[in-house]
Design a protein around this motif. Sequence first.
Motif, PDB file in Angstrom:
ATOM      1  N   ILE A  14       0.815  -1.189  -0.108  1.00  0.00           N
ATOM      2  CA  ILE A  14       0.031  -0.154   0.148  1.00  0.00           C
ATOM      3  C   ILE A  14       0.692   1.189  -0.081  1.00  0.00           C
ATOM      4  CG2 ILE A  14      -1.648   1.456   1.318  1.00  0.00           C
ATOM      5  CD1 ILE A  14      -2.819  -1.333   2.199  1.00  0.00           C
ATOM      6  N   PRO A  15       0.656   2.209  -0.983  1.00  0.00           N
ATOM      7  CA  PRO A  15       1.608   3.274  -1.208  1.00  0.00           C
ATOM      8  C   PRO A  15       1.543   4.080  -0.180  1.00  0.00           C
ATOM      9  CG  PRO A  15      -0.224   3.546  -2.971  1.00  0.00           C
ATOM     10  CD  PRO A  15      -0.595   1.945  -1.887  1.00  0.00           C
ATOM     11  N   LYS A  16       2.279   5.007   0.297  1.00  0.00           N
ATOM     12  CA  LYS A  16       2.235   6.095   1.184  1.00  0.00           C
ATOM     13  C   LYS A  16       2.863   7.165   0.444  1.00  0.00           C
ATOM     14  CE  LYS A  16       3.440   3.356   5.421  1.00  0.00           C
ATOM     15  NZ  LYS A  16       4.309   2.555   5.139  1.00  0.00           N
ATOM     16  N   LEU A  17       2.286   8.379   0.773  1.00  0.00           N
ATOM     17  CA  LEU A  17       2.604   9.772   0.168  1.00  0.00           C
ATOM     18  C   LEU A  17       3.915  10.228   0.946  1.00  0.00           C
ATOM     19  CD1 LEU A  17      -0.263  12.144  -0.358  1.00  0.00           C
ATOM     20  CD2 LEU A  17       1.291  11.007  -1.959  1.00  0.00           C
ATOM     21  N   LYS A  18       5.095  10.118   0.205  1.00  0.00           N
ATOM     22  CA  LYS A  18       6.149  10.383   0.895  1.00  0.00           C
ATOM     23  C   LYS A  18       6.965  11.625   0.236  1.00  0.00           C
ATOM     24  CE  LYS A  18       7.242   5.551   1.410  1.00  0.00           C
ATOM     25  NZ  LYS A  18       7.929   4.467   0.671  1.00  0.00           N
ATOM     26  N   PRO A  19       6.754  12.678   0.673  1.00  0.00           N
ATOM     27  CA  PRO A  19       7.372  14.008   0.087  1.00  0.00           C
ATOM     28  C   PRO A  19       8.878  13.996  -0.407  1.00  0.00           C
ATOM     29  CG  PRO A  19       6.903  14.374   2.693  1.00  0.00           C
ATOM     30  CD  PRO A  19       6.704  12.750   2.401  1.00  0.00           C
ATOM     31  N   ILE A  20       9.666  13.142   0.189  1.00  0.00           N
ATOM     32  CA  ILE A  20      11.028  13.169  -0.439  1.00  0.00           C
ATOM     33  C   ILE A  20      11.182  12.531  -1.791  1.00  0.00           C
ATOM     34  CG2 ILE A  20      13.521  12.858  -0.131  1.00  0.00           C
ATOM     35  CD1 ILE A  20      13.104  13.158   2.891  1.00  0.00           C
ATOM     36  N   PRO A  21      10.629  11.298  -1.814  1.00  0.00           N
ATOM     37  CA  PRO A  21      10.919  10.586  -3.156  1.00  0.00           C
ATOM     38  C   PRO A  21       9.908  11.171  -4.169  1.00  0.00           C
ATOM     39  CG  PRO A  21      10.261   9.110  -1.513  1.00  0.00           C
ATOM     40  CD  PRO A  21      10.140  10.535  -0.724  1.00  0.00           C
ATOM     41  N   ALA A  22       8.574  11.948  -4.009  1.00  0.00           N
ATOM     42  CA  ALA A  22       7.921  12.709  -4.898  1.00  0.00           C
ATOM     43  C   ALA A  22       8.626  13.656  -5.300  1.00  0.00           C
ATOM     44  CB  ALA A  22       6.712  12.997  -3.931  1.00  0.00           C
ATOM     45  N   VAL A  23       9.413  14.652  -4.416  1.00  0.00           N
ATOM     46  CA  VAL A  23      10.073  15.692  -5.163  1.00  0.00           C
ATOM     47  C   VAL A  23      11.133  15.204  -6.011  1.00  0.00           C
ATOM     48  CG1 VAL A  23      11.741  17.602  -4.413  1.00  0.00           C
ATOM     49  CG2 VAL A  23       9.507  17.212  -3.250  1.00  0.00           C
ATOM     50  N   ILE A  24      11.850  14.021  -5.462  1.00  0.00           N
ATOM     51  CA  ILE A  24      12.983  13.689  -6.104  1.00  0.00           C
ATOM     52  C   ILE A  24      12.748  13.310  -7.937  1.00  0.00           C
ATOM     53  CG2 ILE A  24      14.805  11.638  -6.657  1.00  0.00           C
ATOM     54  CD1 ILE A  24      14.996  11.700  -3.529  1.00  0.00           C
ATOM     55  N   LEU A  25      11.292  12.607  -7.856  1.00  0.00           N
ATOM     56  CA  LEU A  25      10.683  12.086  -8.895  1.00  0.00           C
ATOM     57  C   LEU A  25      10.240  13.385  -9.983  1.00  0.00           C
ATOM     58  CD1 LEU A  25       8.273   8.999  -8.310  1.00  0.00           C
ATOM     59  CD2 LEU A  25      10.553   9.113  -9.651  1.00  0.00           C
ATOM     60  N   LEU A  26       9.768  14.400  -9.227  1.00  0.00           N
ATOM     61  CA  LEU A  26       9.494  15.370  -9.957  1.00  0.00           C
ATOM     62  C   LEU A  26      10.696  16.164 -10.704  1.00  0.00           C
ATOM     63  CD1 LEU A  26       6.518  17.239  -8.146  1.00  0.00           C
ATOM     64  CD2 LEU A  26       6.385  16.486 -10.629  1.00  0.00           C
ATOM     65  N   VAL A  27      11.665  16.406  -9.516  1.00  0.00           N
ATOM     66  CA  VAL A  27      12.943  16.976 -10.305  1.00  0.00           C
ATOM     67  C   VAL A  27      13.344  16.091 -11.388  1.00  0.00           C
ATOM     68  CG1 VAL A  27      15.211  17.497  -9.598  1.00  0.00           C
ATOM     69  CG2 VAL A  27      13.419  17.975  -8.182  1.00  0.00           C
ATOM     70  N   LEU A  28      13.519  14.825 -11.118  1.00  0.00           N
ATOM     71  CA  LEU A  28      14.150  13.881 -12.397  1.00  0.00           C
ATOM     72  C   LEU A  28      13.143  14.280 -13.652  1.00  0.00           C
ATOM     73  CD1 LEU A  28      14.676  10.418 -10.673  1.00  0.00           C
ATOM     74  CD2 LEU A  28      16.452  12.071 -11.796  1.00  0.00           C
ATOM     75  N   GLY A  29      11.829  14.148 -13.427  1.00  0.00           N
ATOM     76  CA  GLY A  29      10.986  14.419 -14.463  1.00  0.00           C
ATOM     77  C   GLY A  29      11.316  15.862 -15.290  1.00  0.00           C
ATOM     78  N   VAL A  30      11.298  17.021 -14.540  1.00  0.00           N
ATOM     79  CA  VAL A  30      11.730  18.293 -15.120  1.00  0.00           C
ATOM     80  C   VAL A  30      13.066  18.216 -15.816  1.00  0.00           C
ATOM     81  CG1 VAL A  30      12.353  20.542 -14.479  1.00  0.00           C
ATOM     82  CG2 VAL A  30      10.252  19.376 -13.392  1.00  0.00           C
ATOM     83  N   ALA A  31      14.049  17.485 -14.932  1.00  0.00           N
ATOM     84  CA  ALA A  31      15.610  17.796 -15.649  1.00  0.00           C
ATOM     85  C   ALA A  31      15.448  16.751 -17.063  1.00  0.00           C
ATOM     86  CB  ALA A  31      16.352  16.893 -14.504  1.00  0.00           C
ATOM     87  N   ALA A  32      14.863  15.475 -16.795  1.00  0.00           N
ATOM     88  CA  ALA A  32      14.676  14.912 -18.042  1.00  0.00           C
ATOM     89  C   ALA A  32      14.062  15.512 -19.219  1.00  0.00           C
ATOM     90  CB  ALA A  32      13.813  13.439 -17.966  1.00  0.00           C
ATOM     91  N   LEU A  33      13.230  16.525 -19.193  1.00  0.00           N
ATOM     92  CA  LEU A  33      12.461  17.201 -20.054  1.00  0.00           C
ATOM     93  C   LEU A  33      13.505  18.400 -20.262  1.00  0.00           C
ATOM     94  CD1 LEU A  33       8.865  17.138 -18.737  1.00  0.00           C
ATOM     95  CD2 LEU A  33       9.708  16.179 -20.680  1.00  0.00           C
ATOM     96  N   SER A  34      14.065  19.126 -19.303  1.00  0.00           N
ATOM     97  CA  SER A  34      14.984  20.318 -19.859  1.00  0.00           C
ATOM     98  C   SER A  34      15.989  20.167 -20.290  1.00  0.00           C
ATOM     99  CB  SER A  34      14.881  21.133 -18.699  1.00  0.00           C
ATOM    100  OG  SER A  34      15.371  20.328 -17.546  1.00  0.00           O
ATOM    101  N   LEU A  35      16.580  18.677 -20.257  1.00  0.00           N
ATOM    102  CA  LEU A  35      18.073  18.299 -20.929  1.00  0.00           C
ATOM    103  C   LEU A  35      18.039  17.925 -22.245  1.00  0.00           C
ATOM    104  CD1 LEU A  35      19.735  16.894 -17.608  1.00  0.00           C
ATOM    105  CD2 LEU A  35      19.972  18.937 -18.828  1.00  0.00           C
ATOM    106  N   THR A  36      16.516  17.644 -22.518  1.00  0.00           N
ATOM    107  CA  THR A  36      16.259  17.080 -24.016  1.00  0.00           C
ATOM    108  C   THR A  36      15.690  18.023 -24.763  1.00  0.00           C
ATOM    109  OG1 THR A  36      14.170  15.953 -23.050  1.00  0.00           O
ATOM    110  CG2 THR A  36      16.304  14.645 -23.382  1.00  0.00           C
ATOM    111  N   THR A  37      15.761  17.894 -26.171  1.00  0.00           N
ATOM    112  CA  THR A  37      14.753  18.382 -27.163  1.00  0.00           C
ATOM    113  C   THR A  37      14.227  17.710 -28.040  1.00  0.00           C
ATOM    114  OG1 THR A  37      16.868  18.922 -28.347  1.00  0.00           O
ATOM    115  CG2 THR A  37      16.254  20.619 -26.785  1.00  0.00           C
ATOM    116  N   GLY A  38      13.404  18.264 -28.922  1.00  0.00           N
ATOM    117  CA  GLY A  38      12.951  17.612 -30.081  1.00  0.00           C
ATOM    118  C   GLY A  38      12.295  16.306 -29.987  1.00  0.00           C
ATOM    119  N   THR A  39      12.769  15.382 -30.586  1.00  0.00           N
ATOM    120  CA  THR A  39      12.111  13.839 -30.566  1.00  0.00           C
ATOM    121  C   THR A  39      12.319  13.391 -29.152  1.00  0.00           C
ATOM    122  OG1 THR A  39      14.049  13.191 -31.484  1.00  0.00           O
ATOM    123  CG2 THR A  39      12.152  13.182 -32.964  1.00  0.00           C
TER     124      THR A  39
END
Lengths: 259, 264, 666
Positions: free
Chosen positions: C320-345
């Motif tokens: 059963i999942p728990k809302l954990k702030p730290i992993p959530a922030v890490i995932l979001l940061v990873l997501g933003v990083a993956a998006l901003s470090l890439t372009t195009g396709t």
Amino acid sequence: MPESPAQEPTEASREPLLETVDLAAGYNGVAAIRGLSLSVGPGEVVALLGPNGAGKTTSLLAMVGLVRPLAGEVRVLGAPLGRRRPHQIARAGVLLVPDDRGIFYGLTVREHLRLAARKADAERETQVLDRFPVLRKLEGRRAGLMSGGEQQMLAIAKALLARPKVLIIDEMSLGLAPKIVQEMLPAIRDLAKEDGIGLVLVEQHIELALSIADRGVILNHGRVVLTGAAGDLLRDRHLVEAAYFGAEQFADTEGTLAG
Amino acid sequence: MSDHSASAPSAQRGLHARELTVRYGGLVANDSVTIDVEPGRVVGLIGPNGAGKTTFVDAVSGFTAAEGEITLDGARIDALPPHERRAAGLSRTWQSGELFGNLSVAENLLVAARTGGWRTLARDIFVRRRRGAGDEVAARALEVVGLDGVADTLARDLTLGQQKLVGVARALAGGAEVLLLDEPAAGLDSMESQAFAARVRSIADSGPGILLIDHDMSLVLGVCDIVTVLEFGKQIFTGTPAEARTDPTVVAAYLGAPVEASHA
Amino acid sequence: MGTFLQFVVLGLGLGSIYIGLGTGLLLVHRATGIINFAQGAMAMWGAYVFAQLRVDGRLVFPIGSIEFARRPTVAVAAVIGLVTAFVLGLVVHYLVFRPVRNAPVLAQVVVSVAVMITLQALVVLRFGANNIDVASILPEGTIHVLDVDLPTREIIMAAIMVVLAAAVWAYLRFTRAGVATRAASENERAAVLMGFSPDRLAAVAQVVAVMIGTISVMLGSSLTGLNPDNYTLLVVPALAVLLVARMESIGVVVVAALLLGAFQSVIGLLVTKSWWPVWAQSGLDQVIPFAVVMVILFVQGKRLPSRGSLQTLRLPDVAIPKLKPIPAVILLVLGVAALSLTTGTYRFGVTTSIIVMLLALSYVVITGYLGQISLAQGAFAGAAGFCLSKVTTEWGVPFPLSLILCALVATALGMLVALPAFRIRGAQLAIITIAAALAIERFVFNNYTLTPPEGNPIADATLLGLNLGVREGRDLSRMAFSLMVLVVAAILVWVFIRVASGDTGRTFLAVRANERAAASSGINVRKTKLIGFAISAFIAGIAGCLIGFSRGQLSAESFTVFAGLQVLAVAYLGGITSVGGAIVAGVLGPLGIVYVLLRGVFDLGEYYPLISGLGLILTAILNPVGIAGATREQVDWVRSKLRRGPAAGPSAETGSAAPRKEPSRV
């Protein structure tokens, strides 16, 4: 207490057909039976008795490989079963008639008999059907449309047709009128004696089971609590009742559970 | 919970199953069985294997179609689906435990206390949860059956005896007027079984009526106020445990009638 | 009347294929309890081998091929095709189906879907995606009956298939192995106790099933040509036929198959009439099997028989999942990083991964938590996507509202599909949902009156004057759009965790574990399923809308049944019971980041469906908890080691230790 006869099977000279040695078995790693040692020789009839949940069915399933031993072992003709799969054990001649009778409602009597014998064996078929003549009349009938007694006869007949070495029958009397059971059990006993089949019976009808068995073994809470020659057990009925109902109940019928 | 000490149980209170008949194809699994379970009473239902005991529990709790009339505290419940009978206060356990093996014990109990729905969904999403709000519900139910220290264990990791007890606790969680216990003591050893008998008595004393099915004769005969015996779906005996013990039909049903020994 | 009769007879061709596939499905189900969604694909392979031999004398294997100097004769080619089918049946049985014989139904469905995806992908790679014309094996001609010229090919074909089905019937009725197969399908334990090996019986059944299917496709393809998608999906009407026959009667399979074929053919005639409504011209051939199955389920009213087996393993566990702030922030940061470090396709790939993650999350809800197998998630997404096109371009509904509105349309559709789940579950529910998905695809997405072929444009989203469109000028993948997707996904994941960890999630797990125990605990099982389908379809709908925004324009190809199945594949691969699994699925998913890398860096894009299919087969057999689940188990194991010291293993014994001594009264 019935002491010595338990150690001396009627056919002690011959090698047992089926043996369990200090067997423990159960489900999900939890033992439902522990320390079970019993054997059945050619032509011998052993009645395995005990209240529900005592571990009787688990013992039987362990004997045919459907439940794996947690400790101890099962031997057939002196050879440990090891990792043999259930269908291989059946082919080796240890047949279980389970408490659901192990028949197929969608199949006819003829089809059951066809399945039972690996090769057509007219002589044996005649011999078996002579014991259960009613099946002859029902050959084309589907098992699902037969009465409980007829189904049970079919279950036994198809097992006997395969010429087993050991026949294990779980709760034959389940859902059957006592009269039918009283007719069938002696017939099965006679066949077993004739063919030298080792017979293990789990029964809830204690009197009847002991009346045809050579030996009785009573389980409770997963352990053997009483064994003895069937005749002795029949005579000492109060011991059997004590093994079933719990001794304290009979020592002091009222007091213990007042609070 | 009902308060049975204040007044004598009237005929309307508790569970009343009148002439319940269950047929499976041609087989009559229950033949016009009538059983009353009044608040605070423990009624035993016994009989040999295949006598139709579990069928009766299935019929009363709505898992098998049956003819006849079932009332709970005076209201007809025989047309309701199982979950509504439970909501009305009729609770049951299962022979095989039937816990939610992948949930912890506490969660098993909370399932019964909070049964979900659209409103629950909205609350789950939008309302801030109190930490440990369910804990006391679970703790209370576990206390009644005398289990502690297992609230966070996965249900399937419990011993069979513990699973049965959790099953009883789950049946009690969220409140129950009448409790149907299907072989709750099978798999318990004789010590545990006696302790369990005391629990059953104290649960009944706290209010609910109990229908107890078991094969452990010392348990059933010791704890029940009234015993009913089934054989081949027919009700062959109803009376006190003392009468049951000496009744020849009951003894015959269980051990088989004495036969002429064919031994030499 | 004459034309009518002609069309009826023409329909017998299709009906004959249904006989071949339906008989095979029945046989395999009887022998193994598995409903083989790959029956069509497996039958197609041998027919392709046959057809290719006839076209240019090449004998094609999964890897490599042999060229014959001369084109083999029909008989030789047919024998080679059948030998191929024989080998395929054995291989699939021993390598794939046998290992999952006692696995949860979900694993069995997934494995057969995986075989289907894999074979379909392999056919595309080895034989090409285009239709192959197959010269007719059967004599062409007509016979003159009742003043009408009727085509002989269809009649002969139907006769052949009826005879073959009768042979299978005779096998089950008169041979000892056949009788044992029937016996084992009713009570496997009892058959084992009589000395029968269910494995052996199952291997025979599997081989016979593939061969009879292959014959029907060989014959049928000479009428229609061979096409990887169509023949793979012919299993769906055959499954409908199987349900009609209650998985039992070959006689009913034959009759129902021929009737269905004839009926579909006649419908094909009727839709050309001027009085037939234009909006109902497309896809009726798929709507009919779906409607037939639904009607039968409700008329029969009781559960279809399901085959018992010796034992079943558990579904993968749920933490059963728990809302954990730290992993959530890490995932979001990873997501933003993956998006901003890439372009195009590449940025587009990352964005698509996030969307596929949502689609996988919808499987987590319905299958991982509620235990219901739905193969219609792609159709829910598609419904929302096409709705978005209407809502944004014709009605001008603004951004967040348009998203929610269309997701609610998907939700309504999901609740409709939940109705059969009241009656059935397991593999049979999978049949209904795939039939529903196919019906929606053909009747709605391919329906030019509803979704014009020139395209279904979707207006770019704007929020408070901010342009959230995916493209602008030469930028094919704008950051603003990707961030919007990330935010929407984050909100949905947050909602999911709230629900999964709340009272609702607990009731889902209770229903998954044991429906009757749930009912006896006071849970309204039907309502709970309805809620589960609603949530799942809502999430799928949002994903569908985001796909729509990311393409700017939709066609029927955007949401094929195969695309939906591929997402199921990666969802199971990642781990069907957790958010982590959904994230893995997103990364691996179709058109996601791994796909883009495969295509861009290794030039292996065309192998993607094959790789995902094979990966799924391996996962389902070796590691039923999926990648995320396996990782979690390893983490738990390491933790327990650290805590308890080196003695404790991953499965520490919890049961009884030493047997207690009791006084013996012997």
